[in-house]
Structure formats: C-alpha cells, structure tokens
Write a protein that holds these residues in place. Structure first.
Motif, PDB file in Angstrom:
ATOM      1  N   GLN A 170      58.533  49.203  41.682  1.00 35.70           N
ATOM      2  CA  GLN A 170      58.868  50.499  42.272  1.00 35.70           C
ATOM      3  C   GLN A 170      58.331  50.609  43.690  1.00 35.70           C
ATOM      4  N   ALA A 171      57.105  50.138  43.883  1.00 35.19           N
ATOM      5  CA  ALA A 171      56.502  50.201  45.222  1.00 35.19           C
ATOM      6  C   ALA A 171      57.270  49.328  46.210  1.00 35.19           C
ATOM      7  N   GLN A 172      57.693  48.159  45.760  1.00 36.59           N
ATOM      8  CA  GLN A 172      58.438  47.246  46.632  1.00 36.59           C
ATOM      9  C   GLN A 172      59.818  47.795  46.979  1.00 36.59           C
ATOM     10  N   MET A 173      60.387  48.594  46.086  1.00 40.67           N
ATOM     11  CA  MET A 173      61.709  49.164  46.315  1.00 40.67           C
ATOM     12  C   MET A 173      61.668  50.388  47.235  1.00 40.67           C
ATOM     13  N   SER A 174      60.496  50.991  47.369  1.00 39.92           N
ATOM     14  CA  SER A 174      60.382  52.189  48.202  1.00 39.92           C
ATOM     15  C   SER A 174      60.386  51.808  49.680  1.00 39.92           C
ATOM     16  N   GLU A 175      60.534  52.815  50.538  1.00 36.60           N
ATOM     17  CA  GLU A 175      60.546  52.556  51.980  1.00 36.60           C
ATOM     18  C   GLU A 175      59.221  51.974  52.451  1.00 36.60           C
ATOM     19  N   LYS A 176      58.144  52.427  51.821  1.00 36.89           N
ATOM     20  CA  LYS A 176      56.815  51.892  52.133  1.00 36.89           C
ATOM     21  C   LYS A 176      56.221  51.317  50.861  1.00 36.89           C
ATOM     22  N   THR A 177      55.703  50.104  50.964  1.00 34.00           N
ATOM     23  CA  THR A 177      55.145  49.448  49.783  1.00 34.00           C
ATOM     24  C   THR A 177      54.026  50.268  49.176  1.00 34.00           C
ATOM     25  N   GLY A 178      53.239  50.914  50.021  1.00 33.30           N
ATOM     26  CA  GLY A 178      52.143  51.727  49.512  1.00 33.30           C
ATOM     27  C   GLY A 178      50.880  50.912  49.304  1.00 33.30           C
ATOM     28  N   PHE A 179      49.861  51.594  48.877  1.00 32.51           N
ATOM     29  CA  PHE A 179      48.533  51.024  48.702  1.00 32.51           C
ATOM     30  C   PHE A 179      48.405  50.414  47.306  1.00 32.51           C
ATOM     31  N   ILE A 180      48.220  49.098  47.250  1.00 34.49           N
ATOM     32  CA  ILE A 180      47.913  48.422  45.990  1.00 34.49           C
ATOM     33  C   ILE A 180      46.541  47.768  46.160  1.00 34.49           C
ATOM     34  N   PRO A 181      45.511  48.285  45.483  1.00 38.67           N
ATOM     35  CA  PRO A 181      44.168  47.731  45.635  1.00 38.67           C
ATOM     36  C   PRO A 181      44.131  46.234  45.396  1.00 38.67           C
ATOM     37  N   GLY A 182      43.303  45.548  46.173  1.00 40.34           N
ATOM     38  CA  GLY A 182      43.223  44.098  46.107  1.00 40.34           C
ATOM     39  C   GLY A 182      42.936  43.554  44.729  1.00 40.34           C
ATOM     40  N   GLU A 183      42.028  44.201  44.003  1.00 38.56           N
ATOM     41  CA  GLU A 183      41.666  43.725  42.672  1.00 38.56           C
ATOM     42  C   GLU A 183      42.867  43.804  41.725  1.00 38.56           C
ATOM     43  N   ILE A 184      43.720  44.823  41.922  1.00 42.49           N
ATOM     44  CA  ILE A 184      44.927  44.948  41.106  1.00 42.49           C
ATOM     45  C   ILE A 184      45.948  43.903  41.529  1.00 42.49           C
ATOM     46  N   GLN A 185      46.050  43.661  42.836  1.00 41.83           N
ATOM     47  CA  GLN A 185      46.998  42.657  43.332  1.00 41.83           C
ATOM     48  C   GLN A 185      46.654  41.275  42.787  1.00 41.83           C
ATOM     49  N   VAL A 186      45.367  40.987  42.685  1.00 42.44           N
ATOM     50  CA  VAL A 186      44.942  39.708  42.096  1.00 42.44           C
ATOM     51  C   VAL A 186      45.457  39.596  40.668  1.00 42.44           C
ATOM     52  N   HIS A 187      45.334  40.691  39.916  1.00 44.76           N
ATOM     53  CA  HIS A 187      45.793  40.662  38.524  1.00 44.76           C
ATOM     54  C   HIS A 187      47.319  40.571  38.443  1.00 44.76           C
ATOM     55  N   LEU A 188      48.018  41.271  39.330  1.00 43.92           N
ATOM     56  CA  LEU A 188      49.482  41.166  39.359  1.00 43.92           C
ATOM     57  C   LEU A 188      49.910  39.722  39.641  1.00 43.92           C
ATOM     58  N   ASN A 189      49.204  39.086  40.560  1.00 44.61           N
ATOM     59  CA  ASN A 189      49.495  37.679  40.855  1.00 44.61           C
ATOM     60  C   ASN A 189      49.228  36.804  39.628  1.00 44.61           C
ATOM     61  N   LYS A 190      48.179  37.161  38.892  1.00 40.45           N
ATOM     62  CA  LYS A 190      47.809  36.391  37.701  1.00 40.45           C
ATOM     63  C   LYS A 190      48.898  36.462  36.625  1.00 40.45           C
ATOM     64  N   LEU A 191      49.610  37.585  36.591  1.00 42.86           N
ATOM     65  CA  LEU A 191      50.662  37.734  35.587  1.00 42.86           C
ATOM     66  C   LEU A 191      51.787  36.725  35.802  1.00 42.86           C
ATOM     67  N   THR A 192      51.960  36.292  37.050  1.00 40.00           N
ATOM     68  CA  THR A 192      53.007  35.301  37.344  1.00 40.00           C
ATOM     69  C   THR A 192      52.418  33.928  37.661  1.00 40.00           C
ATOM     70  N   ASN A 193      51.094  33.894  37.907  1.00 38.77           N
ATOM     71  CA  ASN A 193      50.431  32.628  38.215  1.00 38.77           C
ATOM     72  C   ASN A 193      49.055  32.629  37.549  1.00 38.77           C
TER      73      ASN A 193
END
Length: 199
Positions: A170-193
C-alpha cells in the motif's frame, strides 16, 4: 465517561493519521487491527491483534498525543514486540521497545505525551540492541505489550507478517512511500530473503 465522545475522538485520531502522507505504511497497519476500550488497563496495550485503550487516559490526551498513542501501539505490533521476547526480561524489553518507538515517532515530528520514554542516544538502534544497553533492575512499568509465545505466538507472528506485507504494498502504491522504520524494513526484507537477520 461519555463513550460516544470517546468513540468520536478515536475516529478523529484515525482520520488525522490517514491524512498524514508520511504514515501510509503505519496507517495501513493501524487500521488492520481492532481497536476497543478497556477500563481495566491504565493506559493502552496491544496483543498483536488489537489495541485497547483506557478511555479516560485517551480523552486526557490532546488530539496530537492521541495520534501518537495510536502509532505507538501500532509500532509494537509492526515490530512484533508481542512475540519477540524470547528469554528476555519482560519489563526491560518493554523499556527498550518504548525507547525505540518513541524516538522514531518524535523524530518523524509526532507529539509524544508527557512522561513517555525518550533518549536520543538510542537513535538508529534496534529494540534488541537497546535492550542490551539497558541496566537490569529497572522500575516496574505498566506494560503495554501482552506477550504471546508457542503456537499462539507463531499464529500472531504470521498474521502480523501478512499485515506488514499488505502495508508495504500500500505504501509503495501511494504517491509517497511514507515512513517505514528501519527495523521493520529489515524484517520485510527477511520475509523475501531469509538470510537477513531480525535481531
């Protein structure tokens, strides 16, 4: 307590959050959870599926602080604090979690209610890293994290993962990606890697 007034105040806080373009990710997570009142708790808490608020505490906050409270509890869910305790001390874990969340939200310009834990020395650190830096024997605090372990914890973790992936899309589809905290981004990356570490 005028519960109709409280309901309207909670709705306004959600609308304010939706209007904040830098919070698209966290807004999606927040609105994926149930929200309800609970006079048995002192402030607010989450079990990973819902956020409960003491109505009197909520109404004593100003509108900006109410938005902060919604985001604070949402961050506990997004960071999976309810299932990541492991063999750590629950009270110390709650301190670490609050320091991390509050710093990130204040840094993004949100208004923290008086008495919230804040220390700039924890900038950029993960919850696990802050936990290691904190001393043992901290004063007991009213925990806003309801821990889950075993099979129940695994189920909640999977549900949260699903919410995080949807929120990221949803954030990627919006006009602005928005704030995704780094610790969460690490976990999101972990879901695919899976090679990337969570703690």
């Amino acid at each position: 307590m005028d519960m109709e007034k409280a309901d309207k105040a909670l709705q306004k806080a959600k609308i304010s959050l939706m209007a904040d373009k830098k919070s698209v990710f966290l807004t999606t997570v927040c609105l994926s959870l149930k929200h309800r009142w609970d006079e048995a708790i002192p402030t607010a808490c989450t079990n990973g599926k819902e956020i409960r608020y003491n109505p009197q505490f909520f109404m004593n906050l100003n509108p900006a602080e109410r938005v902060f409270l919604l985001l604070h509890e949402t961050m506990h869910v997004a960071l999976q604090h309810v299932v990541r305790l492991g063999d750590r001390n629950p009270n110390k874990w709650n301190y670490a979690a609050d320091y991390v969340i509050n710093y990130m939200l204040v840094d993004q310009g949100f208004t923290m209610p008086a008495g919230g834990l804040f220390d700039a020395q924890y900038k950029g650190l993960s919850t696990a890293e802050v936990y290691k830096l904190l001393p043992d024997g901290l004063p007991e605090m009213d925990s806003d994290i309801e821990q889950a372990s075993g099979e129940a914890g695994e189920d909640i973790a999977r549900e949260i993962d699903d919410i995080l992936v949807r929120a990221s899309v949803q954030a990627q589809m919006s006009e602005k990606t928005g704030f995704i905290p780094g610790e969460i981004q690490v976990h999101l990356n972990k879901l695919t890697n899976p090679v990337l570490p969570w703690d």
